[in-house]
Design a protein around this motif. Structure first.
Motif, PDB file in Angstrom:
ATOM      1  N   VAL A  27     -12.178  -7.480 -31.813  1.00 55.28           N
ATOM      2  CA  VAL A  27     -12.099  -6.199 -32.516  1.00 55.28           C
ATOM      3  C   VAL A  27     -10.697  -5.973 -33.069  1.00 55.28           C
ATOM      4  O   VAL A  27     -10.526  -5.532 -34.214  1.00 55.28           O
ATOM      5  N   LEU A  31      -9.866  -5.552 -37.092  1.00 54.44           N
ATOM      6  CA  LEU A  31      -9.344  -4.296 -37.620  1.00 54.44           C
ATOM      7  C   LEU A  31      -7.881  -4.381 -38.028  1.00 54.44           C
ATOM      8  O   LEU A  31      -7.444  -3.670 -38.943  1.00 54.44           O
ATOM      9  N   SER A  51     -13.395  -2.738 -41.267  1.00 56.98           N
ATOM     10  CA  SER A  51     -14.585  -3.407 -40.739  1.00 56.98           C
ATOM     11  C   SER A  51     -15.528  -3.903 -41.816  1.00 56.98           C
ATOM     12  O   SER A  51     -16.438  -4.690 -41.540  1.00 56.98           O
ATOM     13  N   GLY A  58     -18.318  -6.502 -37.876  1.00 55.01           N
ATOM     14  CA  GLY A  58     -18.086  -5.199 -38.476  1.00 55.01           C
ATOM     15  C   GLY A  58     -19.265  -4.263 -38.282  1.00 55.01           C
ATOM     16  O   GLY A  58     -19.082  -3.055 -38.069  1.00 55.01           O
ATOM     17  N   ILE A  61     -18.988  -2.952 -34.803  1.00 53.37           N
ATOM     18  CA  ILE A  61     -17.862  -2.018 -34.705  1.00 53.37           C
ATOM     19  C   ILE A  61     -18.268  -0.655 -35.248  1.00 53.37           C
ATOM     20  O   ILE A  61     -18.025   0.381 -34.622  1.00 53.37           O
ATOM     21  N   ARG A  62     -18.894  -0.651 -36.421  1.00 52.95           N
ATOM     22  CA  ARG A  62     -19.307   0.638 -36.997  1.00 52.95           C
ATOM     23  C   ARG A  62     -20.412   1.296 -36.176  1.00 52.95           C
ATOM     24  O   ARG A  62     -20.459   2.520 -36.042  1.00 52.95           O
TER      25      ARG A  62
END
Length: 493
Positions: A27, A31, A51, A58, A61-62
């Protein structure tokens, strides 16, 4: 929804997280440092932008970190080999029209040795409304502070009392051969179990209130992040409210924890205590202790009742300006007023089952900012207390030295005869940054603490230069020496 996760579910989810590099390092790499830091400040937009070029990583992550909704096809691909249908059925994710949102918070969490995944409930910002009563909290500032304050020495057995999402037990598994985790909440145990199985850890899980699940058992170490919020005796949220009045939850843990320790075992917890009109907080917490227990109470902050109530209302997603918020705040503040509460103290408690007639009990403020974790300092504090107890009768025969991390600061003010020293302050530059003001005579004594001469000889030399008798100087110096030893500002050679 009943939370049940099969071994196959955990294995497939773990494979998906590993395949996409959805871990602490992955991560951060996706980022970049600036966007990652902004995310830590609750500023998500830089992370959203970063992301977009991170592919399936990504998407995760979102989905899990930023609380966004993602296309069904993208989520299906990112979670493979875990079928999206299984993820939806389990509550891991939820449908949002033709898109998918997170149903649980799955968050990478790491230390110097590696990375884990921690599973918890979505917070009020992610949900868009108040959290439910059985909400399982994520890894917040309190959890992180206890992680940094915990002693990390090898032990055979460790109890994580009130495990919540299981993050304390994750760190405990680094240094404990066997970890037991308890909680009163069945939902917390289910999410902690998912956390442990995702990370391939074998942790004993037991359900029940307080110490009941482990009655008559003993442990080498106990860590506890209890529901320490103080106020009226009620339970709005299991993660923060105990149902006990005032600071009785913290008092209960301090009173009962030492009995579940092996001799020499150590317990550490976060705690809150009331500052009541006409009562010293140190006297209050010292009364909680059972006999034969070394204790170090470190007060990190004292909150005004109004600020305290507003903070915890917002934490649960309740607007203090709303009718509900005002009603809850009013009842809470009325209780504080009736109990003559002037402030709420918060900090760390370190306990050791010493089984001695005269244990060491120290209550002190540590409100200054510092960077070093408190865990190594807590372990060293216990070592120094044990050394002082063992050498109580031969301090005068001991050679001491001032560590190179301790400096003497002088503050001079202009006077009739030039600059005059008005303040002499010892300052430890590592650990919590302890400070002690000393007078001229004490400064001269400490200047001689270079490991060459015993304390008695140094006191004799001071009588020649400053007068008085060695017995008089010893009577004044020994209490100071003990305090400086406890704070690591002088050490025996």
């Amino acid at each position: 929804m009943t939370l049940e996760f099969s071994d196959d579910f955990c294995a497939r989810l773990r494979e998906a997280l590993r395949r996409t590099s959805y871990d602490a390092d992955g991560v951060l790499a996706a980022l970049g440092g600036a966007a990652h830091a902004a995310l830590g400040r609750n500023e998500p937009e830089p992370a959203y932008r970063a992301s977009t070029d991170a592919g399936e990583l990504g998407t995760l992550i979102r989905l899990f970190l930023l609380g966004g909704s993602e296309p069904e096809a993208a989520v299906r691909a990112a979670l493979a080999p875990l079928p999206l249908e299984d993820a939806l059925a389990s509550g891991l994710v939820r449908g949002d029209g033709e898109r998918i949102r997170a149903g649980l918070d799955v968050r990478p969490h790491g230390d110097e040795e590696g990375s884990w995944w921690v599973v918890s409930d979505l917070d009020s910002d992610q949900l868009g409304h108040e959290v439910p009563p059985d909400h399982v909290l994520g890894v917040g500032h309190a959890s992180l502070s206890l992680i940094r304050a915990t002693i990390r020495r090898p032990v055979g057995s460790l109890l994580d009392l009130g495990t919540g999402n299981g993050v304390q037990a994750l760190h405990a598994a680094r240094h404990a051969q066997h970890v037991t985790a308890t909680d009163v909440s069945s939902r917390a145990l289910a999410l902690a179990d998912l956390t442990f199985r995702l990370n391939g850890l074998d942790v004993e899980l037991l359900r029940g209130e307080w110490f009941a699940p482990v009655a008559r058992r003993r442990f080498d170490q106990i860590v506890c992040n209890p529901p320490f919020v103080v106020g009226p005796p009620r339970v709005d949220y299991t993660y923060r409210d105990s149902g006990l009045a005032g600071d009785d939850a913290s008092a209960l843990v301090v009173r009962q924890l030492p009995a579940l320790l092996n001799p020499g075992g150590v317990g550490q917890l976060l705690a809150s205590w009331l500052h009541v009109e006409g009562e010293d907080w140190a006297d209050r917490v010292a009364r909680w202790l059972p006999a034969g227990t070394d204790a170090w109470f470190v007060q990190r902050d004292v909150a005004d009742p109004g600020l305290y109530v507003g903070t915890w209302l917002r934490d649960a997603g309740i607007d203090p300006r709303s009718p509900e918020g005002r009603a809850k705040a009013g009842a809470w503040l009325d209780w504080f007023a009736d109990e003559k509460v002037r402030g709420i103290g918060f900090g760390f408690v370190t306990l050791r089952r010493a089984e001695v007639e005269h244990p060491t009990v120290v209550c002190e403020d540590l409100r200054q900012a510092y960077d070093d974790p408190l865990g190594p300092e807590a372990g060293a504090w216990l070592d120094r207390v044990a050394w002082l107890r063992e050498h109580a009768d031969d301090l005068l025969d001991t050679r001491f030295r001032v560590p190179p991390t301790v400096l003497l600061e002088r503050i001079d003010t202009p006077g009739e005869e030039g600059w005059q020293t008005t303040i002499r302050r010892l300052h430890r530059t590592d650990g919590p940054g302890w400070q002690h003001e000393v007078d001229e005579l004490a400064a001269a004594l400490l200047a001689g603490c270079r490991g060459a001469l015993p304390l008695s000889d140094l006191l004799e030399l001071l009588t020649i230069a400053h007068g008085g008798t060695a017995e008089e100087l010893a009577g004044a110096a020994l209490p100071m020496i003990r305090e400086l030893v406890r704070h690591g500002m002088i050490e025996p050679v």
